[in-house]
Design an enzyme around this catalytic site. Structure first.
Site, mmCIF file in Angstrom:
data_model
loop_
_atom_site.group_PDB
_atom_site.id
_atom_site.type_symbol
_atom_site.label_atom_id
_atom_site.label_comp_id
_atom_site.label_asym_id
_atom_site.label_seq_id
_atom_site.Cartn_x
_atom_site.Cartn_y
_atom_site.Cartn_z
ATOM 1 N N HIS A 1 31.436 24.969 -33.490
ATOM 2 C CA HIS A 1 30.283 24.801 -34.910
ATOM 3 C C HIS A 1 30.410 26.101 -35.384
ATOM 4 C CE1 HIS A 1 26.518 26.364 -32.955
ATOM 5 N NE2 HIS A 1 26.998 25.595 -31.885
ATOM 6 N N ASP B 1 27.444 27.130 -37.626
ATOM 7 C CA ASP B 1 26.567 27.294 -38.045
ATOM 8 C C ASP B 1 25.970 27.696 -36.740
ATOM 9 O OD1 ASP B 1 26.863 24.658 -36.993
ATOM 10 O OD2 ASP B 1 24.727 24.407 -36.791
ATOM 11 N N ASP C 1 27.289 31.443 -29.278
ATOM 12 C CA ASP C 1 26.376 30.011 -30.004
ATOM 13 C C ASP C 1 27.292 29.806 -31.245
ATOM 14 O OD1 ASP C 1 25.838 27.432 -29.663
ATOM 15 O OD2 ASP C 1 24.066 27.742 -29.546
ATOM 16 N N GLU D 1 26.291 21.414 -36.094
ATOM 17 C CA GLU D 1 25.686 21.319 -35.016
ATOM 18 C C GLU D 1 24.879 21.329 -34.620
ATOM 19 O OE1 GLU D 1 25.366 21.644 -30.895
ATOM 20 O OE2 GLU D 1 24.908 23.248 -31.958
ATOM 21 N N GLU D 2 24.113 22.705 -34.864
ATOM 22 C CA GLU D 2 22.313 23.388 -34.475
ATOM 23 C C GLU D 2 21.366 22.465 -34.966
ATOM 24 O OE1 GLU D 2 21.383 25.259 -32.022
ATOM 25 O OE2 GLU D 2 23.468 27.001 -32.192
ATOM 26 N N GLU E 1 31.412 25.852 -25.973
ATOM 27 C CA GLU E 1 30.311 26.452 -26.497
ATOM 28 C C GLU E 1 30.412 27.010 -24.982
ATOM 29 O OE1 GLU E 1 27.406 25.374 -27.889
ATOM 30 O OE2 GLU E 1 27.705 23.338 -29.132
ATOM 31 N N HIS F 1 20.396 30.928 -29.159
ATOM 32 C CA HIS F 1 19.351 31.184 -29.457
ATOM 33 C C HIS F 1 18.596 32.655 -29.249
ATOM 34 C CE1 HIS F 1 19.696 26.988 -30.643
ATOM 35 N NE2 HIS F 1 20.900 27.270 -30.009
#
Lengths: 425, 425
Positions: free
Chosen positions: B100, B102, B133, B167-168, B191, B391
């Site tokens: 992903h 995003d 990520d 995805e997030e 991931e 994150h």
């Protein structure tokens, strides 16, 4: 006809006009930064009454640098303070009549039955944000003055009517009026006391507590430290502090108040993303200060409490909560109960209501602290409207109480300032 | 020279170019709604590799109405999904490589040592939001494909590279790709597993809990009901629920995970004014779902818990907390540990690393649930980067791990899809 009867009759005959001006004031929703339209209504009214107007934008250096100044507002332009003076014939005591024009935000509009700024009237109540806090009181002041002027009663002392901004955010408007030179032998502030007389007022000040966490992915939240969880510990400690502080209040004037000096947690914001561990939480609130308490020592008590909470938590020990004092700050008021202004107001109350007034300590701060401690002006807080309605949804005021307050205040003005008849008759 | 040696050598020789593209991707900070510039980098790369490109804006009716669609995003325009296919010669197993584009918001910029989107390199680490990520993993996929193409290795099965949005926030991008017809015999999602192999993935979903209070003036806060205080009760109950749910997890794959299915409180907002009692508090968070758990029954468990908390509090009984399921929603993944894709990936790992891989269950949801449960495509999650960094502030990825992952994935692609040599030699 005795003068009291004339006042009563004048108020009765001018009921519709009085209600209309209250409605106009409520409809001009004067939240912070938007006070000008409501002030325009005040200015027009005072001009028609022939008062000497003083309209100015606050924010000069002398205000900003004053130790009692406390505001996070950057721009006061376009939203002036208004003072309108009814000059006395001389030889009497002067009186400040102080009302604030600013209102708190309306909150969640969905919770209101009608538009928060409708000014709708139903069953003798006028609804809307600011109706009780405190445009109703301000209209009582205007009606009292208009009755006296219309009945051609000459006062000896000056009456100084003030419509100030910023009461809800720490009193910069009233402080500016004091610094502009407005002082008097007494003052009445018709905040919503539910017609009780408050010689003492709780002070208060705003605090901001910033709690740090450490962000992480929510799926491995154990790798981070949740700022909200740490904020919960902080808030629970604030609840304990409130209990401890209130146990110390023994003044009988507070005997009927469940929490004489509350600590209100008014705001919390934390996190940006549901699946992230938030790294910062910001709590804002209001700490009540007892009438005889020093503001600084109250500050230190909360700061000490935060130090204690940090000691018991490994994370908080390394990342202690940061306390700031910002924005609103209301100095407590502490008038002696046997002050002449108390007896003048009590007697006027009895003359109108036929019973003795209830005397209590106010559960909230007003601009009275600034007027008394900075402006050397003895202050009594007394007005129509119930505190429960202030800051709440569906705020309202009883129209009858606005007129009763107007009558009582008119009598008090005459008694305090003295009337021309003492001199000329 | 055996093929593995050639791959390793190619990666070694192209290290700088690989790092450069990762840096570019991180510098194009692709937070939600801003994915297009990073996708442009991907598109340019895939075009140069000669892949068959499919670039489209998601958001058609079939997606929005799909039962697995879950998103609060109103506008997907201008930020496309990208799929780039390397067509096989036929007769082999197909493989989806899914990453992903995003990234989650950067949080408090002051906590970052450098610009969150710097792409700065220091001590073999590349820094920036999205590095771990999962732009690092995406670059591993691109490098694996480029190595195979550059070395002129012909694959039998198709390789379908996907760079998806959302995805997030619940996987709408991957769902759109599934609905567009992209399925395969297997899939790898790189991931940040810290090079562990995750056959099972925790699912998760976002919740919003609205807690009502009743506003009042902070000075008489006992006349109102503080929504923040009630939210504290709710949040404390959520903490209890998390404990209870995790006690039930007995899968040995989770034995090393402190909280296999966390309930993360990610956000709280309440109050507008320090000296008002707030009348509403909104809590948002993420609830983990076990690999073998049904999403609906997890929802019901939290809803039941809120009913129980309401029963014990007079105010909450009359004003029960409102639970909504919104935005992000990741279906759990649950691949059998003896699936052929597991052995292919494990053997490739061993060939590169010289030791057996660690096999665990992922502590967080991925798009793997949608690919497997909706797209009928067996999924393994495996990639470079440590979950702790995802994150978090100062997010980074080890450059060496990006290249190790690329090498392992290149070998797995060849083994899974089959190489031309089986046919032509």
């Amino acid at each position: 006809m005795v003068i009291q009867q004339k006042i009563k009759q004048w108020l009765e005959e001018n009921k519709q006009r009085g209600v209309r001006i209250l409605q106009q004031l409520v409809q001009e929703g004067s939240t912070r930064g938007n006070e000008s339209s409501a002030q325009a209504v005040i200015i027009e009214k005072c001009r028609k009454l022939g008062l000497t107007l003083d309209i100015w934008e606050i924010g000069k250096e002398a205000l900003i640098k004053h130790p009692a100044f406390s505001s996070d507002r950057k721009d006061f332009s376009g939203n002036p303070n208004v003072v309108a003076t009814l000059k006395g014939t001389g030889g009497g005591r002067s009186l400040i009549l102080n009302g604030h024009i600013d209102v708190v935000p309306e909150g969640d509009r969905n919770d209101w039955e009608h538009d928060p700024f409708s000014g709708r009237i139903e069953d003798g109540k006028l609804y809307g944000r600011g109706s009780t806090d405190m445009k109703g009181g301000t209209v009582s002041l205007l009606l009292a003055m208009e009755a006296i002027i219309s009945l051609d009663i000459k006062l000896k002392g000056d009456v100084i009517f003030q419509s100030v901004i910023e009461e809800e955010s720490g009193g910069a408007g009233t402080l500016a009026a004091v610094l502009r030179g407005y002082k008097a032998d007494g003052a009445i502030i018709p905040e919503p006391t539910n017609m009780k007389i408050f010689p003492k007022q709780q002070g208060s000040m705003w605090f901001r507590i910033t709690v740090k966490g450490r962000s992480a992915h929510g799926g491995t939240r154990y790798e981070g430290v949740n700022a909200i969880e740490k904020a919960m510990i902080v808030m629970s400690k604030l609840q304990d502090l409130e209990k401890a502080r209130n146990l110390k209040i023994t003044d009988p004037l507070y005997s009927k108040i469940p929490i004489p000096i509350p600590i209100n947690i008014g705001k919390i914001n934390s996190g940006e993303w549901p699946s992230s561990v938030p790294d910062i939480a910001v709590i804002e609130g209001r700490m009540g200060v007892a009438p005889d308490e020093d503001m600084k020592s109250a500050e230190r008590e909360l700061e000490f409490c935060m130090k204690k909470v940090a000691e018991k938590d490994d994370w908080l020990k390394k990342n202690p909560p940061q306390v700031e004092w910002f924005g609103g700050r209301w100095i407590p008021g502490n008038l002696e109960e046997n002050h002449p202004l108390m007896s003048v107001l009590s007697e006027s109350y009895e003359a109108v209501k036929g019973k003795q007034p209830v005397v209590e300590a106010s559960p909230w701060g007003t601009d009275g602290g600034i007027l008394s401690r900075i402006g050397d002006t003895p202050v009594v807080v007394f007005g129509p409207g119930v505190t429960e309605a202030a800051h709440d949804v569906n705020e309202y005021i009883s129209i009858q109480e606005v007129f009763h307050a107007a009558e009582i205040i008119a009598l008090a003005i005459m008694e305090w300032c003295g009337t021309g008849s003492d001199r000329h008759n």
